[in-house]
Design an enzyme around this catalytic site. Sequence first.
Site, PDB file in Angstrom:
ATOM      1  N   GLY A 116      12.738  24.374 127.274  1.00 48.66           N
ATOM      2  CA  GLY A 116      14.157  24.729 127.334  1.00 48.66           C
ATOM      3  C   GLY A 116      14.963  23.574 127.892  1.00 48.66           C
ATOM      4  O   GLY A 116      14.456  22.772 128.682  1.00 48.66           O
TER       5      GLY A 116
ATOM      6  N   GLN B 187      21.941  18.895 131.299  1.00 56.07           N
ATOM      7  CA  GLN B 187      20.786  18.072 131.678  1.00 56.07           C
ATOM      8  C   GLN B 187      20.782  16.725 130.965  1.00 56.07           C
ATOM      9  O   GLN B 187      20.096  15.802 131.391  1.00 56.07           O
ATOM     10  CB  GLN B 187      19.474  18.811 131.407  1.00 56.07           C
ATOM     11  CG  GLN B 187      19.267  20.022 132.322  1.00 56.07           C
ATOM     12  CD  GLN B 187      17.968  20.730 132.015  1.00 56.07           C
ATOM     13  OE1 GLN B 187      17.935  21.591 131.151  1.00 56.07           O
ATOM     14  NE2 GLN B 187      16.891  20.364 132.689  1.00 56.07           N
TER      15      GLN B 187
ATOM     16  N   CYS C 200      11.031  22.377 135.731  1.00 57.75           N
ATOM     17  CA  CYS C 200      12.320  22.023 135.132  1.00 57.75           C
ATOM     18  C   CYS C 200      12.290  20.540 134.798  1.00 57.75           C
ATOM     19  O   CYS C 200      11.830  19.730 135.608  1.00 57.75           O
ATOM     20  CB  CYS C 200      13.434  22.312 136.134  1.00 57.75           C
ATOM     21  SG  CYS C 200      15.073  21.904 135.522  1.00 57.75           S
ATOM     22  N   LEU C 201      12.788  20.175 133.626  1.00 60.90           N
ATOM     23  CA  LEU C 201      12.794  18.761 133.229  1.00 60.90           C
ATOM     24  C   LEU C 201      13.651  17.908 134.168  1.00 60.90           C
ATOM     25  O   LEU C 201      13.444  16.706 134.262  1.00 60.90           O
ATOM     26  CB  LEU C 201      13.287  18.613 131.786  1.00 60.90           C
ATOM     27  CG  LEU C 201      12.343  19.188 130.710  1.00 60.90           C
ATOM     28  CD1 LEU C 201      13.004  19.136 129.345  1.00 60.90           C
ATOM     29  CD2 LEU C 201      11.006  18.463 130.694  1.00 60.90           C
TER      30      LEU C 201
ATOM     31  N   HIS D  46      16.785  30.991 133.392  1.00 61.18           N
ATOM     32  CA  HIS D  46      16.696  29.645 133.992  1.00 61.18           C
ATOM     33  C   HIS D  46      17.753  28.725 133.355  1.00 61.18           C
ATOM     34  O   HIS D  46      18.445  27.979 134.053  1.00 61.18           O
ATOM     35  CB  HIS D  46      15.266  29.115 133.769  1.00 61.18           C
ATOM     36  CG  HIS D  46      15.024  27.702 134.210  1.00 61.18           C
ATOM     37  ND1 HIS D  46      14.102  27.364 135.177  1.00 61.18           N
ATOM     38  CD2 HIS D  46      15.572  26.521 133.802  1.00 61.18           C
ATOM     39  CE1 HIS D  46      14.107  26.046 135.340  1.00 61.18           C
ATOM     40  NE2 HIS D  46      14.976  25.515 134.522  1.00 61.18           N
ATOM     41  N   GLU D  47      17.878  28.794 132.033  1.00 62.18           N
ATOM     42  CA  GLU D  47      18.821  27.910 131.332  1.00 62.18           C
ATOM     43  C   GLU D  47      20.273  28.294 131.618  1.00 62.18           C
ATOM     44  O   GLU D  47      21.124  27.426 131.804  1.00 62.18           O
ATOM     45  CB  GLU D  47      18.550  27.912 129.822  1.00 62.18           C
ATOM     46  CG  GLU D  47      17.162  27.425 129.407  1.00 62.18           C
ATOM     47  CD  GLU D  47      16.769  26.091 130.003  1.00 62.18           C
ATOM     48  OE1 GLU D  47      17.654  25.255 130.256  1.00 62.18           O
ATOM     49  OE2 GLU D  47      15.570  25.888 130.258  1.00 62.18           O
TER      50      GLU D  47
ATOM     51  N   HIS E  87      21.401  26.864 134.737  1.00 63.62           N
ATOM     52  CA  HIS E  87      21.825  25.457 134.622  1.00 63.62           C
ATOM     53  C   HIS E  87      23.311  25.371 134.296  1.00 63.62           C
ATOM     54  O   HIS E  87      24.014  24.483 134.793  1.00 63.62           O
ATOM     55  CB  HIS E  87      21.055  24.744 133.503  1.00 63.62           C
ATOM     56  CG  HIS E  87      19.746  24.158 133.936  1.00 63.62           C
ATOM     57  ND1 HIS E  87      19.653  23.185 134.895  1.00 63.62           N
ATOM     58  CD2 HIS E  87      18.469  24.397 133.526  1.00 63.62           C
ATOM     59  CE1 HIS E  87      18.376  22.855 135.057  1.00 63.62           C
ATOM     60  NE2 HIS E  87      17.634  23.578 134.239  1.00 63.62           N
TER      61      HIS E  87
HETATM   62 NI    NI Z   1      15.536  23.524 133.981  1.00 59.04          NI
END
Ligand code: NI
Length: 174
Positions: free
Chosen positions: A46, A51, A94-95, A136-137, A140
């Site tokens: 995701g 991001q 998380c990236l 989660h997204e 963000h």
């Molecule tokens: Ni994330």
Amino acid sequence: MTIRKILTIPDPLLRKKSLSVEKVDKEIRNLMDDMISTMYDAPGIGLAAVQIGVPKRVVVMDLSKNPDRKKPMYFINPEIIWKSNVNSSYEEGCLSIPNQFAKVERPDKCHIKYLDYEGNEKKLEAEGLLSTCIQHEIDHLNGVLFIDYLSKLKKDMIIKKVSKDKKELERVVV
Ligand code: NI
């Protein structure tokens, strides 16, 4: 499609609230194409637009975990319209917080509304991993990270570790 740089903590942009998309046009579709390539390349399941430095309410996901059978999902202006009282917990990563994982509890099921790749209004009933991932997204998009659900001690430890790794990496690159 371009692979874009993924911002990592403590980049302040990750804490910014993303703005709603007014119109689903070529520019937004180009953004989603870049996001999905960037996510597959990372690899991750995701990614939110912020991001890659674009604070717009756009999310891409693919939970198939199989490069041969990709199932990309695109969410524009996703909004939770219902969530269950029952929680489930997953080990989240998380990236934007490389190599760090922690158990996070979230509502096991949720219903969301959003616009799809074409700009059509859609609804989705999510449970399990899909429910966790979309929450989660959406976090963000509101400047919230999974570490915000942890104890202060654990959160500070993770921020310190990632900042240190980042500095070391930059030193090698430079
Ligand atoms: Ni994330």
